[in-house]
Write a protein that holds these residues in place. Structure first.
Motif, PDB file in Angstrom:
ATOM      1  N   GLY A 133      23.356   2.084  18.502  1.00 25.33           N
ATOM      2  CA  GLY A 133      22.382   3.153  18.717  1.00 25.33           C
ATOM      3  C   GLY A 133      21.129   2.689  19.443  1.00 25.33           C
ATOM      4  N   LEU A 134      21.292   1.908  20.513  1.00 31.48           N
ATOM      5  CA  LEU A 134      20.141   1.305  21.200  1.00 31.48           C
ATOM      6  C   LEU A 134      19.126   2.332  21.678  1.00 31.48           C
ATOM      7  N   VAL A 135      19.603   3.516  22.107  1.00 33.25           N
ATOM      8  CA  VAL A 135      18.667   4.514  22.627  1.00 33.25           C
ATOM      9  C   VAL A 135      17.664   4.946  21.549  1.00 33.25           C
ATOM     10  N   SER A 136      18.025   4.777  20.283  1.00 36.48           N
ATOM     11  CA  SER A 136      17.128   5.133  19.185  1.00 36.48           C
ATOM     12  C   SER A 136      15.950   4.165  19.083  1.00 36.48           C
ATOM     13  N   TYR A 137      16.072   3.011  19.737  1.00 36.79           N
ATOM     14  CA  TYR A 137      15.015   2.001  19.672  1.00 36.79           C
ATOM     15  C   TYR A 137      14.118   2.014  20.907  1.00 36.79           C
ATOM     16  N   LEU A 138      14.258   3.052  21.727  1.00 30.73           N
ATOM     17  CA  LEU A 138      13.360   3.206  22.866  1.00 30.73           C
ATOM     18  C   LEU A 138      12.044   3.822  22.402  1.00 30.73           C
ATOM     19  N   GLU A 139      10.955   3.162  22.706  1.00 32.73           N
ATOM     20  CA  GLU A 139       9.625   3.655  22.354  1.00 32.73           C
ATOM     21  C   GLU A 139       8.783   3.722  23.625  1.00 32.73           C
ATOM     22  N   ASP A 140       8.492   4.950  24.054  1.00 39.36           N
ATOM     23  CA  ASP A 140       7.773   5.164  25.322  1.00 39.36           C
ATOM     24  C   ASP A 140       8.464   4.455  26.485  1.00 39.36           C
ATOM     25  N   GLY A 141       9.799   4.543  26.488  1.00 38.07           N
ATOM     26  CA  GLY A 141      10.581   3.973  27.580  1.00 38.07           C
ATOM     27  C   GLY A 141      10.896   2.501  27.433  1.00 38.07           C
ATOM     28  N   LYS A 142      10.365   1.863  26.393  1.00 42.12           N
ATOM     29  CA  LYS A 142      10.548   0.425  26.186  1.00 42.12           C
ATOM     30  C   LYS A 142      11.460   0.173  25.003  1.00 42.12           C
ATOM     31  N   LEU A 143      12.449  -0.731  25.174  1.00 45.80           N
ATOM     32  CA  LEU A 143      13.313  -1.095  24.055  1.00 45.80           C
ATOM     33  C   LEU A 143      12.518  -1.980  23.111  1.00 45.80           C
ATOM     34  N   SER A 144      12.455  -1.570  21.842  1.00 42.07           N
ATOM     35  CA  SER A 144      11.624  -2.267  20.862  1.00 42.07           C
ATOM     36  C   SER A 144      12.174  -3.647  20.541  1.00 42.07           C
ATOM     37  N   GLU A 145      11.342  -4.443  19.866  1.00 44.18           N
ATOM     38  CA  GLU A 145      11.762  -5.781  19.451  1.00 44.18           C
ATOM     39  C   GLU A 145      12.983  -5.701  18.546  1.00 44.18           C
ATOM     40  N   GLU A 146      12.985  -4.721  17.635  1.00 47.23           N
ATOM     41  CA  GLU A 146      14.135  -4.547  16.744  1.00 47.23           C
ATOM     42  C   GLU A 146      15.402  -4.233  17.540  1.00 47.23           C
ATOM     43  N   ASN A 170      11.249  -2.388  30.051  1.00 46.42           N
ATOM     44  CA  ASN A 170      11.232  -3.849  29.854  1.00 46.42           C
ATOM     45  C   ASN A 170      12.616  -4.458  30.095  1.00 46.42           C
ATOM     46  N   ARG A 171      13.344  -3.883  31.027  1.00 45.51           N
ATOM     47  CA  ARG A 171      14.703  -4.335  31.328  1.00 45.51           C
ATOM     48  C   ARG A 171      14.741  -5.823  31.673  1.00 45.51           C
ATOM     49  N   LYS A 172      13.829  -6.279  32.488  1.00 44.25           N
ATOM     50  CA  LYS A 172      13.819  -7.688  32.896  1.00 44.25           C
ATOM     51  C   LYS A 172      13.676  -8.603  31.684  1.00 44.25           C
ATOM     52  N   GLU A 173      12.791  -8.235  30.774  1.00 39.78           N
ATOM     53  CA  GLU A 173      12.585  -9.036  29.562  1.00 39.78           C
ATOM     54  C   GLU A 173      13.866  -9.068  28.718  1.00 39.78           C
ATOM     55  N   ILE A 174      14.533  -7.921  28.589  1.00 47.00           N
ATOM     56  CA  ILE A 174      15.765  -7.834  27.795  1.00 47.00           C
ATOM     57  C   ILE A 174      16.820  -8.781  28.355  1.00 47.00           C
ATOM     58  N   LEU A 175      17.030  -8.724  29.666  1.00 40.10           N
ATOM     59  CA  LEU A 175      18.052  -9.553  30.310  1.00 40.10           C
ATOM     60  C   LEU A 175      17.733 -11.041  30.159  1.00 40.10           C
ATOM     61  N   GLU A 176      16.452 -11.386  30.301  1.00 38.67           N
ATOM     62  CA  GLU A 176      16.047 -12.792  30.184  1.00 38.67           C
ATOM     63  C   GLU A 176      16.200 -13.289  28.752  1.00 38.67           C
ATOM     64  N   ARG A 177      15.854 -12.438  27.776  1.00 41.43           N
ATOM     65  CA  ARG A 177      15.968 -12.825  26.364  1.00 41.43           C
ATOM     66  C   ARG A 177      17.426 -13.063  25.991  1.00 41.43           C
ATOM     67  N   VAL A 178      18.311 -12.170  26.434  1.00 42.44           N
ATOM     68  CA  VAL A 178      19.738 -12.301  26.119  1.00 42.44           C
ATOM     69  C   VAL A 178      20.302 -13.575  26.752  1.00 42.44           C
ATOM     70  N   LYS A 179      19.952 -13.825  28.000  1.00 33.97           N
ATOM     71  CA  LYS A 179      20.454 -15.021  28.689  1.00 33.97           C
ATOM     72  C   LYS A 179      19.942 -16.297  28.035  1.00 33.97           C
ATOM     73  N   SER A 180      18.660 -16.296  27.663  1.00 36.84           N
ATOM     74  CA  SER A 180      18.050 -17.468  27.052  1.00 36.84           C
ATOM     75  C   SER A 180      18.618 -17.746  25.664  1.00 36.84           C
ATOM     76  N   LYS A 181      18.850 -16.672  24.905  1.00 31.39           N
ATOM     77  CA  LYS A 181      19.258 -16.809  23.506  1.00 31.39           C
ATOM     78  C   LYS A 181      20.747 -17.147  23.360  1.00 31.39           C
ATOM     79  N   ILE A 182      21.608 -16.443  24.105  1.00 29.49           N
ATOM     80  CA  ILE A 182      23.053 -16.651  23.911  1.00 29.49           C
ATOM     81  C   ILE A 182      23.806 -16.931  25.212  1.00 29.49           C
ATOM     82  N   GLY A 183      23.072 -17.071  26.310  1.00 26.97           N
ATOM     83  CA  GLY A 183      23.700 -17.494  27.569  1.00 26.97           C
ATOM     84  C   GLY A 183      24.536 -16.444  28.265  1.00 26.97           C
ATOM     85  N   ILE A 184      24.307 -15.165  27.947  1.00 26.45           N
ATOM     86  CA  ILE A 184      25.089 -14.094  28.568  1.00 26.45           C
ATOM     87  C   ILE A 184      24.263 -13.423  29.660  1.00 26.45           C
ATOM     88  N   GLU A 185      24.869 -13.281  30.828  1.00 28.59           N
ATOM     89  CA  GLU A 185      24.238 -12.545  31.917  1.00 28.59           C
ATOM     90  C   GLU A 185      24.766 -11.118  31.913  1.00 28.59           C
TER      91      GLU A 185
END
Length: 300
Positions: free
Chosen positions: A36-49, A87-102
């Motif tokens: 349910g990722l769309v539920s975590y959008l806050e003012d267009g930004k995906l929340s930390e949770e 914050n799409r760029k941040e999301i992609l960078e966090r995922v790549k950094s944390k678990i190595g997935i592009e």
């Protein structure tokens, strides 16, 4: 060749593993998490949770993939929620950094094209219209002789419709009318040709869940993939008239994980069918992920 595709949708995240034999893509197994990722959008930004949930699910799927030595390639694709997140760029960078997935973020046009390619064998070569209703967007494709003639992506899906139009667990009559009006307005705004097509092909989880409820309600064969729009309209009207407990008891037995999104998804589906004067809805069991493999891996 065996490869895996993780599809990061707005409502669910799905992992499918495929075996490619003589140019044909065959599904070996699938896993799904209702994030349910769309539920975590806050003012267009995906929340930390929301980001943490995404990383947790992708990490789980990564561990599943790592247990199979035969999987040669693995892909991760994302649709509306990640595509539209500020914050799409941040999301992609966090995922790549944390678990190595592009993660490859698909445009609305790519999403529509891959859904069509994945369902092409089922829809046939005639002219027609196809839709893929996701959690936060719905893709619509007009095709002719196996070619995409027009496509569009409208910013409404089963989960975003629930969030934006429902005051409770289920839509009431007034909310249903408002949702129908919004879908039509978005289709008009998209400027896709309002052509008449007798058959609407539908792919994706919302369509399959709709078909499952339709078959159960009308006593059809569980494997039936044909929906008569007039009967679907009657089903929606009769379900809308039920008490919330009756709705809950009906849906929980059919598709528990879509208890809140099934009715909005059905309303979007029948509104799109009405827009194109489609009397019949054909549900395809293949779509976006298969189309991605055909196009990206097989260059087909």
């Amino acid at each position: 060749m065996i490869c895996a595709v993780t599809d990061i949708g707005s409502n669910t995240i799905k992992l499918s593993v495929y075996k490619i034999v003589d140019g044909i893509v065959k599904n070996l197994f699938s896993e799904k998490e209702s994030a349910g990722l769309v539920s975590y959008l806050e003012d267009g930004k995906l929340s930390e949770e929301g980001i943490e949930i995404l990383i947790e699910v992708l990490g789980k799927f990564q561990r599943i993939i790592s247990n199979f030595d035969d999987i040669e390639d693995s892909f991760a694709i994302a649709t509306a929620t990640i595509r539209n997140a500020t914050n799409r760029k941040e999301i992609l960078e966090r995922v790549k950094s944390k678990i190595g997935i592009e993660i490859e973020v698909l445009s609305g046009e790519e999403e529509a094209k891959f859904a069509f390619i994945g369902a092409a064998e089922y829809v046939g070569a005639e002219a027609g219209v196809l839709t893929d209703i996701g959690g936060a967007s719905a893709e619509v494709v007009i095709f002719d002789h196996a070619k995409v003639m027009q496509s569009t992506s409208i910013d409404i899906g089963s989960l975003s419709a629930f969030r934006n139009f429902s005051s409770g667990l289920f839509l009431n009559k007034d909310e249903k009318k408002k949702l129908e009006k919004e879908v039509k307005k978005l289709l008009d705004k998209s400027k896709i040709s309002k052509e008449e097509h007798e058959i609407l092909c539908a792919v994706g989880g919302s369509a399959r869940a709709c078909g499952k409820l339709y078959n159960s309600y009308f006593g059809k064969d569980p494997d039936n993939l044909i929906i008569v729009k007039e009967d679907l309209d009657r089903l929606i009207d009769e379900v809308t008239e039920m008490t919330d407990k009756e709705k809950f008891d009906l849906i929980i037995k059919i598709k528990a994980d879509r208890i809140h999104t099934l009715i909005p998804g059905m309303i979007i589906l029948t509104t799109i069918a009405k827009y194109f004067s489609s009397d019949i809805i054909k549900i395809s069991n293949t779509g976006l992920r298969e189309g991605y493999i055909y196009n990206k891996v097989l260059n087909n």
